[in-house]
Design an enzyme around this catalytic site. Sequence first.
Site, PDB file in Angstrom:
ATOM      1  N   ARG A   1      52.505  63.578  -3.441  1.00 59.17           N
ATOM      2  CA  ARG A   1      53.026  62.227  -3.262  1.00 59.17           C
ATOM      3  C   ARG A   1      54.172  62.297  -2.265  1.00 59.17           C
ATOM      4  O   ARG A   1      55.138  63.043  -2.458  1.00 59.17           O
ATOM      5  CB  ARG A   1      53.531  61.654  -4.581  1.00 59.17           C
ATOM      6  CG  ARG A   1      54.154  60.258  -4.416  1.00 59.17           C
ATOM      7  CD  ARG A   1      55.071  59.928  -5.552  1.00 59.17           C
ATOM      8  NE  ARG A   1      55.706  58.620  -5.386  1.00 59.17           N
ATOM      9  CZ  ARG A   1      56.865  58.281  -5.924  1.00 59.17           C
ATOM     10  NH1 ARG A   1      57.515  59.158  -6.683  1.00 59.17           N
ATOM     11  NH2 ARG A   1      57.376  57.094  -5.725  1.00 59.17           N
TER      12      ARG A   1
ATOM     13  N   HIS B   1      54.663  46.533 -11.363  1.00 63.97           N
ATOM     14  CA  HIS B   1      54.912  47.939 -11.696  1.00 63.97           C
ATOM     15  C   HIS B   1      56.359  48.032 -12.165  1.00 63.97           C
ATOM     16  O   HIS B   1      57.291  48.034 -11.349  1.00 63.97           O
ATOM     17  CB  HIS B   1      54.678  48.823 -10.469  1.00 63.97           C
ATOM     18  CG  HIS B   1      55.004  50.274 -10.708  1.00 63.97           C
ATOM     19  ND1 HIS B   1      54.028  51.230 -10.897  1.00 63.97           N
ATOM     20  CD2 HIS B   1      56.188  50.928 -10.806  1.00 63.97           C
ATOM     21  CE1 HIS B   1      54.599  52.409 -11.093  1.00 63.97           C
ATOM     22  NE2 HIS B   1      55.914  52.241 -11.039  1.00 63.97           N
TER      23      HIS B   1
ATOM     24  N   ARG C   1      68.990  51.232  -9.583  1.00 65.59           N
ATOM     25  CA  ARG C   1      69.025  50.647  -8.239  1.00 65.59           C
ATOM     26  C   ARG C   1      69.252  49.140  -8.314  1.00 65.59           C
ATOM     27  O   ARG C   1      68.768  48.482  -9.223  1.00 65.59           O
ATOM     28  CB  ARG C   1      67.720  50.951  -7.498  1.00 65.59           C
ATOM     29  CG  ARG C   1      67.628  52.378  -6.995  1.00 65.59           C
ATOM     30  CD  ARG C   1      66.270  52.670  -6.404  1.00 65.59           C
ATOM     31  NE  ARG C   1      65.411  53.377  -7.337  1.00 65.59           N
ATOM     32  CZ  ARG C   1      64.120  53.613  -7.144  1.00 65.59           C
ATOM     33  NH1 ARG C   1      63.532  53.163  -6.046  1.00 65.59           N
ATOM     34  NH2 ARG C   1      63.417  54.272  -8.037  1.00 65.59           N
TER      35      ARG C   1
ATOM     36  N   ASN D   1      54.279  65.796  -7.451  1.00 64.75           N
ATOM     37  CA  ASN D   1      55.062  64.580  -7.242  1.00 64.75           C
ATOM     38  C   ASN D   1      56.522  64.977  -7.423  1.00 64.75           C
ATOM     39  O   ASN D   1      57.022  65.060  -8.533  1.00 64.75           O
ATOM     40  CB  ASN D   1      54.644  63.508  -8.255  1.00 64.75           C
ATOM     41  CG  ASN D   1      55.358  62.186  -8.057  1.00 64.75           C
ATOM     42  OD1 ASN D   1      56.379  62.104  -7.384  1.00 64.75           O
ATOM     43  ND2 ASN D   1      54.827  61.142  -8.668  1.00 64.75           N
TER      44      ASN D   1
ATOM     45  N   LYS E   1      56.665  66.554 -11.036  1.00 64.06           N
ATOM     46  CA  LYS E   1      55.467  66.335 -11.832  1.00 64.06           C
ATOM     47  C   LYS E   1      54.332  67.148 -11.215  1.00 64.06           C
ATOM     48  O   LYS E   1      54.217  67.214  -9.984  1.00 64.06           O
ATOM     49  CB  LYS E   1      55.097  64.850 -11.848  1.00 64.06           C
ATOM     50  CG  LYS E   1      56.097  63.967 -12.581  1.00 64.06           C
ATOM     51  CD  LYS E   1      55.632  62.512 -12.568  1.00 64.06           C
ATOM     52  CE  LYS E   1      56.622  61.626 -13.282  1.00 64.06           C
ATOM     53  NZ  LYS E   1      56.211  60.200 -13.256  1.00 64.06           N
TER      54      LYS E   1
ATOM     55  N   HIS F   1      55.478  52.200  -4.110  1.00 65.38           N
ATOM     56  CA  HIS F   1      54.639  52.290  -5.322  1.00 65.38           C
ATOM     57  C   HIS F   1      53.156  52.115  -4.979  1.00 65.38           C
ATOM     58  O   HIS F   1      52.358  51.676  -5.810  1.00 65.38           O
ATOM     59  CB  HIS F   1      55.061  51.244  -6.374  1.00 65.38           C
ATOM     60  CG  HIS F   1      56.380  51.534  -7.004  1.00 65.38           C
ATOM     61  ND1 HIS F   1      57.330  50.556  -7.210  1.00 65.38           N
ATOM     62  CD2 HIS F   1      56.917  52.687  -7.461  1.00 65.38           C
ATOM     63  CE1 HIS F   1      58.400  51.087  -7.775  1.00 65.38           C
ATOM     64  NE2 HIS F   1      58.176  52.377  -7.928  1.00 65.38           N
TER      65      HIS F   1
ATOM     66  N   GLY G   1      56.092  52.297 -16.937  1.00 64.65           N
ATOM     67  CA  GLY G   1      56.605  52.612 -18.269  1.00 64.65           C
ATOM     68  C   GLY G   1      57.065  51.404 -19.057  1.00 64.65           C
ATOM     69  O   GLY G   1      56.779  51.285 -20.258  1.00 64.65           O
ATOM     70  N   ILE G   2      57.768  50.467 -18.416  1.00 61.85           N
ATOM     71  CA  ILE G   2      58.211  49.253 -19.105  1.00 61.85           C
ATOM     72  C   ILE G   2      57.065  48.266 -19.226  1.00 61.85           C
ATOM     73  O   ILE G   2      56.834  47.680 -20.290  1.00 61.85           O
ATOM     74  CB  ILE G   2      59.396  48.605 -18.351  1.00 61.85           C
ATOM     75  CG1 ILE G   2      60.606  49.538 -18.353  1.00 61.85           C
ATOM     76  CG2 ILE G   2      59.764  47.266 -18.975  1.00 61.85           C
ATOM     77  CD1 ILE G   2      61.756  49.054 -17.479  1.00 61.85           C
ATOM     78  N   GLY G   3      56.331  48.069 -18.153  1.00 66.47           N
ATOM     79  CA  GLY G   3      55.230  47.102 -18.161  1.00 66.47           C
ATOM     80  C   GLY G   3      54.158  47.425 -19.179  1.00 66.47           C
ATOM     81  O   GLY G   3      53.584  46.530 -19.807  1.00 66.47           O
ATOM     82  N   GLU G   4      53.905  48.713 -19.380  1.00 61.64           N
ATOM     83  CA  GLU G   4      52.860  49.132 -20.313  1.00 61.64           C
ATOM     84  C   GLU G   4      53.327  49.162 -21.761  1.00 61.64           C
ATOM     85  O   GLU G   4      52.502  49.029 -22.675  1.00 61.64           O
ATOM     86  CB  GLU G   4      52.358  50.536 -19.929  1.00 61.64           C
ATOM     87  CG  GLU G   4      51.647  50.587 -18.589  1.00 61.64           C
ATOM     88  CD  GLU G   4      51.490  52.011 -18.062  1.00 61.64           C
ATOM     89  OE1 GLU G   4      51.542  52.954 -18.887  1.00 61.64           O
ATOM     90  OE2 GLU G   4      51.321  52.175 -16.846  1.00 61.64           O
TER      91      GLU G   4
ATOM     92  N   GLU H   1      48.994  57.606 -11.077  1.00 65.89           N
ATOM     93  CA  GLU H   1      49.183  58.033  -9.690  1.00 65.89           C
ATOM     94  C   GLU H   1      48.572  59.402  -9.435  1.00 65.89           C
ATOM     95  O   GLU H   1      48.083  59.674  -8.333  1.00 65.89           O
ATOM     96  CB  GLU H   1      50.676  58.049  -9.362  1.00 65.89           C
ATOM     97  CG  GLU H   1      51.327  56.671  -9.405  1.00 65.89           C
ATOM     98  CD  GLU H   1      52.835  56.723  -9.331  1.00 65.89           C
ATOM     99  OE1 GLU H   1      53.418  55.830  -8.699  1.00 65.89           O
ATOM    100  OE2 GLU H   1      53.424  57.655  -9.914  1.00 65.89           O
TER     101      GLU H   1
END
Length: 396
Positions: free
Chosen positions: A94, A209, A242, A8, A15, A182, A329-332, A380
């Site tokens: 990816r 996400h 962004r 990725n 990654k 995503h 990362g934020i949502g989790e 992913e």
Amino acid sequence: MVHALTLNAGSSSLKFGLFELGDGRGDPTPRILGEIDRIGSQPHMRATREDGSVLSDAPLPAEDAADHAGALARALDLIARERPHAQLRAVGHRVVHGGPEHAAPARLTPEVLADLATLEPLAPLHQPHNLAGVRAALAAFPDAVQVACFDTAFHRHHPWVNDTFALPRAYYDKGVRRYGFHGLSYDYISGRLAEIAPHLHSGRVIVAHLGNGASMCGMIGGRSIASTMGFSALDGLPMGTRSGQLDPGVVLYLMEQEGMSVAEISDLLYRKSGLLGLSGLSNDMRRLEEADTDAAREAIAYFVFRIRRELGALAAALGGLDALVFCGGIGENSVLIRHKVCEGMGWIGLELDDARNARGETLVSTDLSRVRVLVIPTDEEIVIARAARDMLGRVG
């Protein structure tokens, strides 16, 4: 044992993962997961084994990872030391943009690679780096099956009204349309939801996400119906750096009144806006939550406002809502953001359980909430590994 490598490639990161493919009856097994970031400046590699033990967490000499080819070589050196007998038969990549044609993973032939290169103007900050990783892997493993997994593919079944802009039809035919991104993350969440809550998977679900890149997707029966991202990865929610949704008149103003060039506007919208631009402090939500400044609080407030606004819009597109899923990362990880997004949303049938939310449980809504709220970590890499395994099985 046969293995697949997942790659990725970002603008300054790579990654990577080594997966054991087994007999094909279960999921590929991750053996090594890692990332090299700050390629070309101050490269740093972190990698772990499947049990979480650390293989590497150290800076690299700048000359060793001056580009993606060098970074890949360093990753392969680590894999060779740790798994010297691995038989690498497939490489999964990816690729952010698959254009209007690619609705499924594709084997990377010279013709497909050339086609994907023509899409670079549609994703200028992502596609070139994705393809740089592909070319580096082709050089390193010329005999392996190379597979592209597209972030846009999951959204290729949108209804036309969710796929177009109100421009002359000729532009749609040229590829100026809403693609959504995503997709690998949404693909994983859709499959995971089918496993743990099939009754919700079959219904109307919004997945948020939320990370340095952020978007939301409305699904029915596990298929994308609408997404907050459109023609590019700039649209929709504000992100780390962004802008998110922006009146196109602002771009015209920047060109005509501020005298900014295309390159300067691109740099502003992709790298200097979002949470970083609003706060003047950081693109990292953790730092913003800790900061005691008005600008940091306002940046968080705007981020939450846009999520709530898109939540309502996507629910309208779906004709109702049965579940909301947080990932990324934020949502989790952000208890605060989940709380703020869900606060006062009883009108849509959503009620958060603050204790469950604080504990980070999978189900964080109350038992009486009509809309279920879940936290599901995304993956992913496993989606890419599955695609590589399946393609290898088809081509032998």
